[in-house]
Design a protein around this motif. Structure first.
Motif, short mmCIF file in Angstrom:
data_model
loop_
_atom_site.label_atom_id
_atom_site.label_comp_id
_atom_site.label_asym_id
_atom_site.label_seq_id
_atom_site.Cartn_x
_atom_site.Cartn_y
_atom_site.Cartn_z
N THR A 1 23.03 71.07 117.65
CA THR A 1 24.51 70.17 118.57
C THR A 1 25.31 70.84 118.65
N SER A 2 26.29 72.78 117.64
CA SER A 2 27.69 72.32 118.19
C SER A 2 27.46 73.75 118.94
N SER B 1 32.43 62.57 116.05
CA SER B 1 33.15 62.70 115.43
C SER B 1 33.81 63.66 114.93
N ASP B 2 35.00 63.84 114.29
CA ASP B 2 36.52 64.61 113.95
C ASP B 2 35.42 65.51 113.39
N GLY B 3 34.64 65.82 111.95
CA GLY B 3 33.86 66.40 111.41
C GLY B 3 33.28 67.07 112.21
N PRO C 1 35.62 71.67 113.95
CA PRO C 1 35.51 72.63 113.14
C PRO C 1 35.40 73.58 114.45
N ALA C 2 34.29 73.50 115.64
CA ALA C 2 34.24 73.69 116.58
C ALA C 2 35.08 74.05 117.41
N ILE C 3 35.74 72.92 117.85
CA ILE C 3 37.36 74.18 118.33
C ILE C 3 38.08 74.89 117.54
#
Length: 176
Positions: free
Chosen positions: A4-5, A41-43, A47-49
């Motif tokens: 997903t990420s 979500s921010d979660g 983290p991906a950014i």
């Protein structure tokens, strides 16, 4: 890193290929692409950014906000563009077989400058769609909508067949 990420990262790179965006603008575009059923979500977004910034694929610039809060503008680096094009040229098997993941690839496929690269991805999807498949089986044999008694399973199969037929027609037309 989960699959997903990887798709989230592809979408981030893809949207930033159009130009720099603030985090909020990027989030809105991602939400529109994935639909209301899969909000970002921010979660998962930040983290991906951060992974993409750390890898040198994105640049982050801090700007003063309209109030006290500062805003972060994200932009694609040259390495980020190279990575985006690589991911679009070589999507994984799951990116081809899963319709939601494939739509993420499809949303940015026109960024590949070479039509033959675009068509190679579309041919992989068409090859996948032309394989016999079903959600339900009798042993090893896939069941058709006409062969199932359950009206909801029949509905699933009917909808999937119509969607697949439409997508195959579009793919054939696009591939010429």
């Amino acid at each position: 890193m989960c699959e997903t990420s990887t798709m989230l990262e592809l979408a981030i790179l893809g949207f930033l290929a159009d130009g720099p965006l603030h985090g909020y603008q990027l989030r809105r575009r991602l939400a529109h692409l994935s639909g209301h059923t899969r909000p970002v979500s921010d979660g998962s977004l930040y983290p991906a950014i951060n992974r993409l910034v750390k890898a040198g694929l994105l640049a982050r610039r801090t700007e003063p906000g309209t109030s006290a809060a500062r805003r972060h503008t994200l932009s694609l680096t040259a390495s980020g563009r190279t990575e985006l094009l690589h991911r679009l040229r070589h999507p994984g098997d799951l990116d081809i077989s899963d319709s939601t993941r494939f739509f993420t690839v499809l949303a940015f496929l026109s960024l590949l400058p070479d039509t033959s690269d675009q068509h190679a991805v579309l041919r992989r999807r068409l090859d996948f769609l032309e394989q016999p498949t079903s959600f339900f089986h009798d042993g090893d044999r896939p069941l058709s909508a006409e062969e199932t008694e359950d009206p909801y399973r029949r509905g699933m199969l009917t909808i999937a067949r119509a969607t697949s037929r439409a997508e195959r027609a579009w793919l054939r037309e696009t591939l010429g």
